[in-house]
Scaffold this motif. Structure first.
Motif, short mmCIF file in Angstrom:
data_model
loop_
_atom_site.label_atom_id
_atom_site.label_comp_id
_atom_site.label_asym_id
_atom_site.label_seq_id
_atom_site.Cartn_x
_atom_site.Cartn_y
_atom_site.Cartn_z
N LEU A 31 60.34 65.03 38.57
CA LEU A 31 59.33 65.40 37.57
C LEU A 31 58.21 64.36 37.55
N MET A 32 58.57 63.09 37.57
CA MET A 32 57.55 62.04 37.55
C MET A 32 56.73 62.03 38.84
N LEU A 33 57.37 62.23 39.98
CA LEU A 33 56.63 62.30 41.24
C LEU A 33 55.63 63.46 41.21
N THR A 34 56.07 64.58 40.69
CA THR A 34 55.20 65.76 40.59
C THR A 34 54.03 65.49 39.66
N ARG A 35 54.30 64.87 38.53
CA ARG A 35 53.23 64.58 37.56
C ARG A 35 52.23 63.58 38.11
N ILE A 36 52.72 62.55 38.81
CA ILE A 36 51.81 61.56 39.40
C ILE A 36 50.91 62.25 40.44
N ALA A 37 51.50 63.13 41.24
CA ALA A 37 50.71 63.87 42.23
C ALA A 37 49.66 64.73 41.54
N ALA A 38 50.03 65.37 40.45
CA ALA A 38 49.08 66.21 39.71
C ALA A 38 47.97 65.37 39.09
N LEU A 39 48.32 64.19 38.58
CA LEU A 39 47.29 63.31 38.02
C LEU A 39 46.30 62.91 39.09
N ALA A 40 46.80 62.55 40.26
CA ALA A 40 45.91 62.17 41.36
C ALA A 40 45.03 63.34 41.79
N ALA A 41 45.63 64.51 41.90
CA ALA A 41 44.89 65.69 42.34
C ALA A 41 43.80 66.09 41.34
N SER A 42 44.05 65.82 40.06
CA SER A 42 43.07 66.21 39.04
C SER A 42 42.10 65.08 38.69
N ASP A 43 42.16 63.97 39.45
CA ASP A 43 41.26 62.84 39.24
C ASP A 43 41.37 62.29 37.82
N ALA A 44 42.61 62.13 37.37
CA ALA A 44 42.88 61.68 36.01
C ALA A 44 42.46 60.23 35.79
N PRO A 45 42.08 59.89 34.57
CA PRO A 45 41.68 58.52 34.26
C PRO A 45 42.92 57.62 34.10
N PRO A 46 42.72 56.30 34.09
CA PRO A 46 43.85 55.38 33.97
C PRO A 46 44.76 55.65 32.77
N ILE A 47 44.21 56.02 31.63
CA ILE A 47 45.04 56.23 30.44
C ILE A 47 46.07 57.34 30.66
N SER A 48 45.76 58.30 31.50
CA SER A 48 46.73 59.35 31.80
C SER A 48 47.92 58.79 32.57
N TYR A 49 47.67 57.83 33.43
CA TYR A 49 48.76 57.19 34.16
C TYR A 49 49.58 56.30 33.23
N VAL A 50 48.91 55.64 32.27
CA VAL A 50 49.62 54.78 31.32
C VAL A 50 50.73 55.56 30.63
N ALA A 51 50.46 56.79 30.27
CA ALA A 51 51.44 57.62 29.57
C ALA A 51 52.65 57.96 30.44
N HIS A 52 52.54 57.75 31.74
CA HIS A 52 53.63 58.11 32.65
C HIS A 52 54.36 56.91 33.25
N ILE A 53 53.86 55.71 33.01
CA ILE A 53 54.48 54.53 33.61
C ILE A 53 55.90 54.31 33.10
N ASP A 54 56.08 54.26 31.79
CA ASP A 54 57.41 54.00 31.25
C ASP A 54 58.41 55.10 31.65
N PRO A 55 58.06 56.38 31.49
CA PRO A 55 59.00 57.41 31.94
C PRO A 55 59.30 57.33 33.44
N ALA A 56 58.32 56.96 34.24
CA ALA A 56 58.54 56.85 35.69
C ALA A 56 59.52 55.72 35.98
N LEU A 57 59.35 54.59 35.30
CA LEU A 57 60.27 53.47 35.50
C LEU A 57 61.67 53.84 35.04
N LYS A 58 61.76 54.52 33.90
CA LYS A 58 63.07 54.94 33.39
C LYS A 58 63.74 55.95 34.32
N ALA A 59 62.93 56.71 35.05
CA ALA A 59 63.48 57.69 36.00
C ALA A 59 63.86 57.02 37.32
#
Length: 112
Positions: A31-59
């Motif tokens: 799920l986290m890999l998919t979301r990170i790929a989607a963030l990159a594909a949609s040219d998301a700003p840094p704050i969008s990645y911030v929201a996924h760092i902790d869940p990605a580490l926990k995963a």
């Protein structure tokens, strides 16, 4: 009618995320890999990645996996988006570290 909130945007995003997680059958790391790929594909700003760092580490995601995701999507989304994503991830990590340090310092200060 819903309750009034001081943070309606954040509340909406949190509700959308919970709904997505409840309906998704992917493992937490996928799920986290998919979301990170989607963030990159949609040219998301840094704050969008911030929201996924902790869940990605926990995963259990690693820096190598993050790099692998960017390598995998590069031919599809292009080098500009991948380079922007890499920079935004770096910025997001810096923000997350600064927040964690501030929280740790506040806890130390509260103890006296």
């Amino acid at each position: 009618m819903s309750a009034v909130s001081d943070t309606p945007v954040l509340d909406t995003l949190a509700a959308m995320t919970v709904d997505s997680l409840e309906r998704c059958g992917l493992s937490p790391d996928m799920l986290m890999l998919t979301r990170i790929a989607a963030l990159a594909a949609s040219d998301a700003p840094p704050i969008s990645y911030v929201a996924h760092i902790d869940p990605a580490l926990k995963a259990g995601m690693t820096a190598d996996q993050l790099q692998d995701v960017l390598v995998a999507i590069a031919p599809i989304v292009g080098t500009a988006r991948v380079m922007t994503a890499a920079g935004n991830i770096t910025t997001a990590l810096g923000i997350a570290i600064a927040v964690a340090e501030a929280e740790a310092q506040a806890e130390i200060d509260a103890r006296g």
